[in-house]
Scaffold this active site. Structure first.
Site, PDB file in Angstrom:
ATOM      1  N   ARG A 209       0.846  -1.199   0.000  1.00  0.00           N
ATOM      2  CA  ARG A 209       0.000   0.000   0.000  1.00  0.00           C
ATOM      3  C   ARG A 209       0.881   1.249   0.000  1.00  0.00           C
ATOM      4  O   ARG A 209       0.634   2.203  -0.733  1.00  0.00           O
ATOM      5  CB  ARG A 209      -0.905   0.013   1.253  1.00  0.00           C
ATOM      6  CG  ARG A 209      -2.052  -0.960   1.175  1.00  0.00           C
ATOM      7  CD  ARG A 209      -3.037  -0.723   2.312  1.00  0.00           C
ATOM      8  NE  ARG A 209      -2.587  -1.257   3.579  1.00  0.00           N
ATOM      9  CZ  ARG A 209      -2.952  -2.429   4.082  1.00  0.00           C
ATOM     10  NH1 ARG A 209      -3.784  -3.206   3.415  1.00  0.00           N
ATOM     11  NH2 ARG A 209      -2.514  -2.837   5.254  1.00  0.00           N
ATOM     12  N   PHE A 225     -11.477  -4.028  -5.506  1.00  0.00           N
ATOM     13  CA  PHE A 225     -11.445  -4.857  -4.295  1.00  0.00           C
ATOM     14  C   PHE A 225     -10.792  -4.028  -3.175  1.00  0.00           C
ATOM     15  O   PHE A 225      -9.834  -4.447  -2.542  1.00  0.00           O
ATOM     16  CB  PHE A 225     -10.656  -6.157  -4.516  1.00  0.00           C
ATOM     17  CG  PHE A 225     -11.069  -6.937  -5.737  1.00  0.00           C
ATOM     18  CD1 PHE A 225     -12.170  -7.792  -5.688  1.00  0.00           C
ATOM     19  CD2 PHE A 225     -10.369  -6.835  -6.934  1.00  0.00           C
ATOM     20  CE1 PHE A 225     -12.551  -8.542  -6.807  1.00  0.00           C
ATOM     21  CE2 PHE A 225     -10.739  -7.565  -8.057  1.00  0.00           C
ATOM     22  CZ  PHE A 225     -11.831  -8.423  -7.990  1.00  0.00           C
ATOM     23  N   ASP A 247     -15.833  -1.994  -4.247  1.00  0.00           N
ATOM     24  CA  ASP A 247     -15.906  -3.218  -3.443  1.00  0.00           C
ATOM     25  C   ASP A 247     -17.361  -3.673  -3.396  1.00  0.00           C
ATOM     26  O   ASP A 247     -18.281  -2.865  -3.538  1.00  0.00           O
ATOM     27  CB  ASP A 247     -15.389  -2.985  -2.014  1.00  0.00           C
ATOM     28  CG  ASP A 247     -14.925  -4.268  -1.347  1.00  0.00           C
ATOM     29  OD1 ASP A 247     -13.712  -4.539  -1.317  1.00  0.00           O
ATOM     30  OD2 ASP A 247     -15.800  -5.028  -0.868  1.00  0.00           O
ATOM     31  N   SER A 248     -17.553  -4.980  -3.174  1.00  0.00           N
ATOM     32  CA  SER A 248     -18.924  -5.495  -3.087  1.00  0.00           C
ATOM     33  C   SER A 248     -19.488  -5.335  -1.675  1.00  0.00           C
ATOM     34  O   SER A 248     -20.675  -5.592  -1.458  1.00  0.00           O
ATOM     35  CB  SER A 248     -18.945  -6.967  -3.492  1.00  0.00           C
ATOM     36  OG  SER A 248     -18.001  -7.683  -2.731  1.00  0.00           O
ATOM     37  N   ASP A 297      -6.675  -6.185  -6.185  1.00  0.00           N
ATOM     38  CA  ASP A 297      -6.289  -6.978  -5.009  1.00  0.00           C
ATOM     39  C   ASP A 297      -7.461  -7.880  -4.613  1.00  0.00           C
ATOM     40  O   ASP A 297      -8.088  -7.681  -3.569  1.00  0.00           O
ATOM     41  CB  ASP A 297      -5.893  -6.039  -3.855  1.00  0.00           C
ATOM     42  CG  ASP A 297      -5.395  -6.814  -2.647  1.00  0.00           C
ATOM     43  OD1 ASP A 297      -4.978  -7.979  -2.814  1.00  0.00           O
ATOM     44  OD2 ASP A 297      -5.424  -6.252  -1.533  1.00  0.00           O
ATOM     45  N   CYS A 337      -3.449 -13.519  -3.635  1.00  0.00           N
ATOM     46  CA  CYS A 337      -3.143 -14.096  -2.321  1.00  0.00           C
ATOM     47  C   CYS A 337      -3.522 -15.572  -2.302  1.00  0.00           C
ATOM     48  O   CYS A 337      -3.700 -16.167  -1.255  1.00  0.00           O
ATOM     49  CB  CYS A 337      -3.867 -13.327  -1.217  1.00  0.00           C
ATOM     50  SG  CYS A 337      -5.649 -13.311  -1.414  1.00  0.00           S
TER      51      CYS A 337
END
Ligand code: SAH
Length: 393
Positions: A209, A225, A247-248, A297, A337
């Site tokens: 970040r 995300f 984002d959701s 991400d 990830c």
């Protein structure tokens, strides 16, 4: 109690890999209780390791030690002291008050994750063995860190495989408010340790970040995300021209808005958008929108190698769309990830996304997890986070 390993199956233990699968163990006369410490014995009768027993998981035993030593409170105290010493060595506290203190197998403590947020620890126990020793570990953590408050976030699905129910709540001390703010590179983040993802925050992305933020100056940024805005906050603090965060999760976006406000960042340069990244990237493409920086991400698409193919398609899809939406000279910061997708495969996927998008791209930086998420050389699965910073040519 002894578990004998089948001929040939002792090889991974001799390489100090800590997992023993059910299929590697000779049939038992009597089954050990859940989480109990057992000795792993080679077909020739020699001692291999001392481990915890998981009666229902395919990973039937997880190694505590490869030497003949007692597994007791002193053993765990030594492990926790070593974990604390690693973090002191890497000086993680130089730029944050929040970091991972115990990272499972990589700190020799399979099943345990402990994150340090200000003056609170958040503990996650995921295996029969960690559950067996949880109270002992909690006591040692208080004794060794001086931190009185421990919150438990053992609410992950993998516990089901171990026959364990989800548990959340205060484990030690008092935690008057589960929402509070932490500091990362002089920026503040409101987190919620009771309701947030993982233990509240994606600590593993801290250094990335910071780095990606530094590259965001004067750019139109799309952060996909975004969760509670980690990359967005760093980008705004570094004078990004504009930031669009997707984002959701509405709850995550609500915290993002708070994070903009507590850092006194220019809200007029920021837009939050709740929705599905896969759909929104297509919509942006159809609208001919473009950006100078795109951050991808996503959550774990491939927990294990068995999911790699489907995950590869999903990674390729979003990265291809991102390459299309980037302006010439634009930056793509793209992450995975997924334990089931290694760094080499990830790079191949991104290369094929650029190819199909019809663009040149150059990697200017390789990224991984911060040093507070160390990797045991004997447990390569511990290196799960990989990222590339690419420039569109
Ligand atoms: N970059 C963040 C962490 C991202 S975690 C940070 O530094 O803090 C992944 C995020 O993706 C989660 O917030 C989750 O809510 C979100 N997510 C998962 N699937 C999604 C989808 N299909 N569309 C949009 N967001 C999604």
């Amino acid at each position: 109690m002894n578990l004998t390993i089948k001929p040939g199956r002792e090889k991974s233990l001799l390489r100090r890999h800590p997992w023993v699968f059910a299929s590697a163990i000779q049939p038992l006369d009597k089954e050990p209780a859940s989480g109990l410490t057992v000795d792993l014995i080679a077909p020739n009768g020699s001692f291999l390791a001392r481990a915890s027993y998981s009666p229902t998981s395919q990973i039937r035993a997880r190694v505590w030690t490869f030497i003949n030593e007692s597994i007791d409170k002193d053993f765990f105290r030594r492990k926790i002291r070593a974990a604390i010493a690693f973090r002191q060595m890497s000086k993680v506290e130089g730029h944050t008050n929040s970091y991972r203190l115990i990272h499972g197998e990589s700190d020799g403590l399979p099943g345990f994750v402990v994150d340090h947020y200000n003056d609170t620890l958040v503990l996650q126990s995921t295996t029969a063995g960690s559950e067996f020793w949880k109270e002992t570990i909690a006591d040692i953590l208080v004794e060794e860190t001086g931190i009185q408050n421990i919150y438990e976030r053992s609410d992950v699905d993998v516990r089901e495989l171990e026959g364990l129910k989800p548990i959340t709540g205060v484990l030690r001390g008092t935690i008057p408010d589960s929402q509070f703010s932490i500091t990362e590179y002089n920026l503040k983040f409101n987190i919620n340790i009771a309701t947030g993802h993982k233990t509240g925050f994606y600590l593993d992305q801290r250094e990335n970040r910071h780095r990606v933020g530094e590259l965001a100056k004067d750019r139109d940024v799309l952060n996909c995300f975004c969760y509670t805005g980690g990359f967005s906050i760093h980008a705004l603090a570094n004078d990004a021209k504009s930031v669009l965060s997707v984002d959701s999760s509405g709850d995550a976006l609500a915290l993002l808005e708070e994070n903009i406000s507590i850092n006194n960042l220019p809200a007029d340069r920021h837009t939050s958008l709740e929705g599905d990244v896969f759909q929104l990237l297509r919509k942006f493409r159809d609208e001919n929108r473009s950006f100078d920086m795109i951050i991808l991400d996503p959550p774990k698409f491939a927990p294990t190698a068995a999911h790699a193919e489907k995950a590869s398609r999903a990674y390729k899809d979003i990265n291809l769309l991102a390459f299309k939406l980037l302006r010439h000279g634009g930056i793509l910061a793209t992450f995975s990830c997924s334990g089931g997708v290694d760094a080499a495969l990830f790079q191949k996927i991104i290369a094929s996304a650029a190819l199909d998008a019809g663009t040149e791209a150059t990697i200017i930086e390789y990224m991984s997890q911060g040093s507070d998420h160390p990797v045991s050389l004997h447990f390569p699965e511990g290196a799960y986070l990989k990222g590339l910073i690419c420039v569109k040519g």
